[in-house]
Scaffold this motif. Structure first.
Motif, PDB file in Angstrom:
ATOM      1  N   THR A   1       0.830  -1.209   0.000  1.00  0.00           N
ATOM      2  CA  THR A   1       0.000   0.000   0.000  1.00  0.00           C
ATOM      3  C   THR A   1       0.864   1.259   0.000  1.00  0.00           C
ATOM      4  O   THR A   1       0.480   2.265  -0.590  1.00  0.00           O
ATOM      5  N   GLN A   2       2.033   1.187   0.625  1.00  0.00           N
ATOM      6  CA  GLN A   2       2.945   2.342   0.581  1.00  0.00           C
ATOM      7  C   GLN A   2       3.452   2.596  -0.832  1.00  0.00           C
ATOM      8  O   GLN A   2       3.821   3.717  -1.167  1.00  0.00           O
ATOM      9  N   LEU A   3       3.478   1.553  -1.648  1.00  0.00           N
ATOM     10  CA  LEU A   3       3.905   1.705  -3.041  1.00  0.00           C
ATOM     11  C   LEU A   3       2.748   2.067  -3.963  1.00  0.00           C
ATOM     12  O   LEU A   3       2.917   2.167  -5.180  1.00  0.00           O
ATOM     13  N   GLY A   4       1.560   2.243  -3.390  1.00  0.00           N
ATOM     14  CA  GLY A   4       0.431   2.689  -4.184  1.00  0.00           C
ATOM     15  C   GLY A   4      -0.542   1.609  -4.598  1.00  0.00           C
ATOM     16  O   GLY A   4      -1.488   1.882  -5.329  1.00  0.00           O
ATOM     17  N   TRP A   5      -0.329   0.362  -4.177  1.00  0.00           N
ATOM     18  CA  TRP A   5      -1.253  -0.709  -4.518  1.00  0.00           C
ATOM     19  C   TRP A   5      -2.426  -0.699  -3.555  1.00  0.00           C
ATOM     20  O   TRP A   5      -2.235  -0.606  -2.345  1.00  0.00           O
ATOM     21  N   PRO A   6      -3.647  -0.841  -4.047  1.00  0.00           N
ATOM     22  CA  PRO A   6      -4.784  -0.986  -3.138  1.00  0.00           C
ATOM     23  C   PRO A   6      -4.663  -2.292  -2.354  1.00  0.00           C
ATOM     24  O   PRO A   6      -4.196  -3.303  -2.890  1.00  0.00           O
ATOM     25  N   ALA A   7      -5.081  -2.285  -1.100  1.00  0.00           N
ATOM     26  CA  ALA A   7      -4.934  -3.461  -0.239  1.00  0.00           C
ATOM     27  C   ALA A   7      -5.641  -4.681  -0.815  1.00  0.00           C
ATOM     28  O   ALA A   7      -5.175  -5.816  -0.643  1.00  0.00           O
ATOM     29  N   GLU A   8      -6.752  -4.477  -1.528  1.00  0.00           N
ATOM     30  CA  GLU A   8      -7.494  -5.627  -2.066  1.00  0.00           C
ATOM     31  C   GLU A   8      -6.790  -6.278  -3.261  1.00  0.00           C
ATOM     32  O   GLU A   8      -7.160  -7.361  -3.676  1.00  0.00           O
ATOM     33  N   HIS A   9      -5.755  -5.665  -3.797  1.00  0.00           N
ATOM     34  CA  HIS A   9      -5.011  -6.240  -4.919  1.00  0.00           C
ATOM     35  C   HIS A   9      -3.765  -7.007  -4.479  1.00  0.00           C
ATOM     36  O   HIS A   9      -3.139  -7.674  -5.298  1.00  0.00           O
ATOM     37  N   VAL A  10      -3.416  -6.910  -3.206  1.00  0.00           N
ATOM     38  CA  VAL A  10      -2.170  -7.537  -2.734  1.00  0.00           C
ATOM     39  C   VAL A  10      -2.234  -9.050  -2.875  1.00  0.00           C
ATOM     40  O   VAL A  10      -1.262  -9.687  -3.295  1.00  0.00           O
ATOM     41  N   GLN A  11      -3.361  -9.652  -2.545  1.00  0.00           N
ATOM     42  CA  GLN A  11      -3.485 -11.103  -2.646  1.00  0.00           C
ATOM     43  C   GLN A  11      -3.338 -11.566  -4.099  1.00  0.00           C
ATOM     44  O   GLN A  11      -2.683 -12.573  -4.374  1.00  0.00           O
ATOM     45  N   GLY A  12      -3.915 -10.827  -5.032  1.00  0.00           N
ATOM     46  CA  GLY A  12      -3.760 -11.155  -6.451  1.00  0.00           C
ATOM     47  C   GLY A  12      -2.310 -11.083  -6.897  1.00  0.00           C
ATOM     48  O   GLY A  12      -1.841 -11.920  -7.671  1.00  0.00           O
ATOM     49  N   LEU A  13      -1.580 -10.083  -6.391  1.00  0.00           N
ATOM     50  CA  LEU A  13      -0.148  -9.986  -6.704  1.00  0.00           C
ATOM     51  C   LEU A  13       0.606 -11.209  -6.188  1.00  0.00           C
ATOM     52  O   LEU A  13       1.555 -11.681  -6.818  1.00  0.00           O
ATOM     53  N   GLY A  14       0.180 -11.722  -5.031  1.00  0.00           N
ATOM     54  CA  GLY A  14       0.818 -12.925  -4.485  1.00  0.00           C
ATOM     55  C   GLY A  14       0.648 -14.121  -5.398  1.00  0.00           C
ATOM     56  O   GLY A  14       1.593 -14.877  -5.633  1.00  0.00           O
TER      57      GLY A  14
END
Length: 135
Positions: A51-64
């Motif tokens: 999120t500090q890099l600008g990603w929405p929290a709901e997209h973090v799991q998809g990035l994983g």
């Protein structure tokens, strides 16, 4: 007089080079798996960093999941080169995001280099594509 074609050379790497390549690959795989699992599990440090890099929290799991797939491909010897290409695409995106946020981006660059150095040390075909010989 015929010049030797260095691209047809399939000489196996030395035992030390192969072991070093496998150790480097193992360390890269371990780090990338931990990063992917932390993103998938929505671990607080991973979500906070993204999120500090600008990603929405709901997209973090998809990035994983996006990171997990090429990491698994890289871990399988038959698909390691495809995995390395896809991981470099992922890491290139990380560099772009970090550059845009004005954050030091040396780590994804170093990781991408290590991925390919590890393959270079253990796979003869990679040595054929990128020969490091004196003419």
């Amino acid at each position: 007089m015929e010049t030797p074609n260095i691209y047809l050379s399939r000489k196996n790497p030395s035992k030390g080079a192969a072991i070093t390549g496998w150790i480097l690959s193992g360390l890269c795989i371990l780090f990338l798996l931990v990063d992917a699992v932390m993103k998938i599990a929505l671990a607080a440090p991973s979500v906070q960093g993204s999120t500090q890099l600008g990603w929405p929290a709901e997209h973090v799991q998809g990035l994983g999941f996006i990171l997990l797939a090429p990491t698994i491909l890289y871990a399988i010897p038959r698909t390691a080169v495809l995995g390395a290409v896809l991981l470099c695409c992922y890491l290139g995106g990380a560099v772009a995001v970090m550059y845009r946020m004005n954050v030091p981006f040396y780590f994804p660059v170093v990781m991408g280099i290590l991925l390919w150095v590890a393959l270079y040390l253990r796979i003869p075909a990679i040595r054929s594509v990128f020969p490091l010989v004196k003419n």
